[in-house]
Scaffold this motif. Sequence first.
Motif, PDB file in Angstrom:
ATOM      1  N   LEU A 154       0.880  -1.157   0.000  1.00  0.00           N
ATOM      2  CA  LEU A 154       0.000   0.000   0.000  1.00  0.00           C
ATOM      3  C   LEU A 154       0.925   1.217   0.000  1.00  0.00           C
ATOM      4  CD1 LEU A 154      -3.022   0.672   0.034  1.00  0.00           C
ATOM      5  CD2 LEU A 154      -2.909   0.735   2.525  1.00  0.00           C
ATOM      6  N   ALA A 155       0.951   1.933  -1.127  1.00  0.00           N
ATOM      7  CA  ALA A 155       1.901   3.028  -1.336  1.00  0.00           C
ATOM      8  C   ALA A 155       1.508   4.283  -0.543  1.00  0.00           C
ATOM      9  CB  ALA A 155       1.979   3.359  -2.825  1.00  0.00           C
ATOM     10  N   ALA A 156       2.430   5.225  -0.500  1.00  0.00           N
ATOM     11  CA  ALA A 156       2.228   6.471   0.246  1.00  0.00           C
ATOM     12  C   ALA A 156       0.978   7.216  -0.216  1.00  0.00           C
ATOM     13  CB  ALA A 156       3.452   7.369   0.115  1.00  0.00           C
ATOM     14  N   GLY A 157       0.651   7.157  -1.489  1.00  0.00           N
ATOM     15  CA  GLY A 157      -0.493   7.892  -2.017  1.00  0.00           C
ATOM     16  C   GLY A 157      -1.805   7.121  -2.033  1.00  0.00           C
ATOM     17  N   GLU A 158      -1.835   5.920  -1.463  1.00  0.00           N
ATOM     18  CA  GLU A 158      -3.043   5.089  -1.514  1.00  0.00           C
ATOM     19  C   GLU A 158      -3.750   5.018  -0.171  1.00  0.00           C
ATOM     20  OE1 GLU A 158      -2.179   1.752  -4.836  1.00  0.00           O
ATOM     21  OE2 GLU A 158      -1.011   1.515  -2.986  1.00  0.00           O
ATOM     22  N   ALA A 159      -5.083   5.098  -0.209  1.00  0.00           N
ATOM     23  CA  ALA A 159      -5.974   4.881   0.944  1.00  0.00           C
ATOM     24  C   ALA A 159      -5.707   5.826   2.112  1.00  0.00           C
ATOM     25  CB  ALA A 159      -5.910   3.423   1.395  1.00  0.00           C
ATOM     26  N   ASN A 160      -5.197   7.012   1.834  1.00  0.00           N
ATOM     27  CA  ASN A 160      -4.922   7.949   2.924  1.00  0.00           C
ATOM     28  C   ASN A 160      -6.215   8.365   3.610  1.00  0.00           C
ATOM     29  OD1 ASN A 160      -2.140   7.917   2.678  1.00  0.00           O
ATOM     30  ND2 ASN A 160      -2.190   9.403   1.022  1.00  0.00           N
ATOM     31  N   GLY A 161      -6.162   8.422   4.947  1.00  0.00           N
ATOM     32  CA  GLY A 161      -7.321   8.729   5.762  1.00  0.00           C
ATOM     33  C   GLY A 161      -8.051   7.492   6.246  1.00  0.00           C
ATOM     34  N   LEU A 162      -7.773   6.327   5.660  1.00  0.00           N
ATOM     35  CA  LEU A 162      -8.423   5.078   6.069  1.00  0.00           C
ATOM     36  C   LEU A 162      -7.861   4.628   7.416  1.00  0.00           C
ATOM     37  CD1 LEU A 162     -10.495   3.054   4.826  1.00  0.00           C
ATOM     38  CD2 LEU A 162      -8.537   1.685   4.128  1.00  0.00           C
ATOM     39  N   LYS A 163      -8.749   4.255   8.321  1.00  0.00           N
ATOM     40  CA  LYS A 163      -8.349   3.718   9.627  1.00  0.00           C
ATOM     41  C   LYS A 163      -8.364   2.196   9.493  1.00  0.00           C
ATOM     42  CE  LYS A 163     -10.399   7.634  11.968  1.00  0.00           C
ATOM     43  NZ  LYS A 163     -11.539   8.116  12.770  1.00  0.00           N
ATOM     44  N   ILE A 164      -7.233   1.628   9.110  1.00  0.00           N
ATOM     45  CA  ILE A 164      -7.157   0.208   8.775  1.00  0.00           C
ATOM     46  C   ILE A 164      -7.192  -0.638  10.039  1.00  0.00           C
ATOM     47  CG2 ILE A 164      -5.771  -1.593   7.668  1.00  0.00           C
ATOM     48  CD1 ILE A 164      -4.557   0.693   5.921  1.00  0.00           C
ATOM     49  N   THR A 165      -8.265  -1.426  10.162  1.00  0.00           N
ATOM     50  CA  THR A 165      -8.419  -2.354  11.287  1.00  0.00           C
ATOM     51  C   THR A 165      -8.686  -3.773  10.805  1.00  0.00           C
ATOM     52  OG1 THR A 165     -10.766  -1.786  11.382  1.00  0.00           O
ATOM     53  CG2 THR A 165      -9.293  -0.601  12.886  1.00  0.00           C
ATOM     54  N   GLU A 166      -8.836  -3.955   9.493  1.00  0.00           N
ATOM     55  CA  GLU A 166      -9.099  -5.279   8.937  1.00  0.00           C
ATOM     56  C   GLU A 166      -8.493  -5.377   7.548  1.00  0.00           C
ATOM     57  OE1 GLU A 166     -13.318  -5.942   8.229  1.00  0.00           O
ATOM     58  OE2 GLU A 166     -13.559  -3.931   7.425  1.00  0.00           O
ATOM     59  N   LEU A 167      -8.121  -6.592   7.186  1.00  0.00           N
ATOM     60  CA  LEU A 167      -7.595  -6.880   5.859  1.00  0.00           C
ATOM     61  C   LEU A 167      -8.276  -8.145   5.365  1.00  0.00           C
ATOM     62  CD1 LEU A 167      -4.942  -5.754   7.641  1.00  0.00           C
ATOM     63  CD2 LEU A 167      -3.950  -5.917   5.394  1.00  0.00           C
ATOM     64  N   GLY A 168      -8.349  -8.291   4.051  1.00  0.00           N
ATOM     65  CA  GLY A 168      -8.939  -9.489   3.483  1.00  0.00           C
ATOM     66  C   GLY A 168      -8.309  -9.851   2.154  1.00  0.00           C
ATOM     67  N   LEU A 169      -8.357 -11.137   1.831  1.00  0.00           N
ATOM     68  CA  LEU A 169      -7.972 -11.627   0.512  1.00  0.00           C
ATOM     69  C   LEU A 169      -9.238 -11.883  -0.280  1.00  0.00           C
ATOM     70  CD1 LEU A 169      -5.126 -14.265   1.111  1.00  0.00           C
ATOM     71  CD2 LEU A 169      -4.924 -12.005   0.060  1.00  0.00           C
ATOM     72  N   PHE A 170      -9.220 -11.531  -1.578  1.00  0.00           N
ATOM     73  CA  PHE A 170     -10.418 -11.608  -2.409  1.00  0.00           C
ATOM     74  C   PHE A 170     -10.090 -12.137  -3.793  1.00  0.00           C
ATOM     75  CE2 PHE A 170     -11.143  -8.385   0.725  1.00  0.00           C
ATOM     76  CZ  PHE A 170     -12.473  -8.522   1.079  1.00  0.00           C
ATOM     77  N   ASN A 171     -11.128 -12.689  -4.460  1.00  0.00           N
ATOM     78  CA  ASN A 171     -10.949 -13.012  -5.866  1.00  0.00           C
ATOM     79  C   ASN A 171     -11.328 -11.780  -6.694  1.00  0.00           C
ATOM     80  OD1 ASN A 171     -13.766 -13.001  -6.341  1.00  0.00           O
ATOM     81  ND2 ASN A 171     -13.929 -15.210  -6.489  1.00  0.00           N
ATOM     82  N   ALA A 172     -11.277 -11.901  -8.017  1.00  0.00           N
ATOM     83  CA  ALA A 172     -11.535 -10.755  -8.904  1.00  0.00           C
ATOM     84  C   ALA A 172     -12.942 -10.195  -8.744  1.00  0.00           C
ATOM     85  CB  ALA A 172     -11.292 -11.160 -10.354  1.00  0.00           C
ATOM     86  N   ASP A 173     -13.897 -11.038  -8.313  1.00  0.00           N
ATOM     87  CA  ASP A 173     -15.283 -10.593  -8.108  1.00  0.00           C
ATOM     88  C   ASP A 173     -15.525 -10.095  -6.686  1.00  0.00           C
ATOM     89  OD1 ASP A 173     -15.916 -11.285 -10.723  1.00  0.00           O
ATOM     90  OD2 ASP A 173     -16.561 -13.303 -10.161  1.00  0.00           O
TER      91      ASP A 173
END
Length: 146
Positions: free
Chosen positions: A98-117
């Motif tokens: 997750l780069a410096a310019g991505e998702a700024n302001g998001l309070k990340i408390t969860e992560l997930g793996l997903f398929n294309a859909d």
Amino acid sequence: MKENIVTKGSLEIIVKDSATRQTLERMSGDNLIVSGGIINVAKLLGGDLSGKSISKVGFGEGLADPSPQDNALVNGFYKNIDSVTYPSMSKVQFTFSLAAGEANGLKITELGLFNADLVMFSRKTRPEILKTSAIILTGIWTITIN
């Protein structure tokens, strides 16, 4: 011969200063593989065209403990996995960033793996990371099949 197959996931996240690349925090732990992920794998094995490989990682703000019924992230930000490797016959690793310019302001408390859909395979919760341009995240999500 094994009669039961056990699937397990673990996640390592590294938070770094975006300017110096110095590690600020490192976290690792097991995750929950959710019902939707198990169904998706069964569809892949059976050749069902609705089954798709894992290709995305998501970052969200959900606070609920992981549950087999989980299927989405709260205020999710999704992006493609950086790479996939196979460190052994029974493991697959998904690396992401997750780069410096991505998702700024998001309070990340969860992560997930997903398929294309955006069918969720697994979910992990953690203490909040307030994403700003001052930090980058990298991670390795390992799925082991025994």
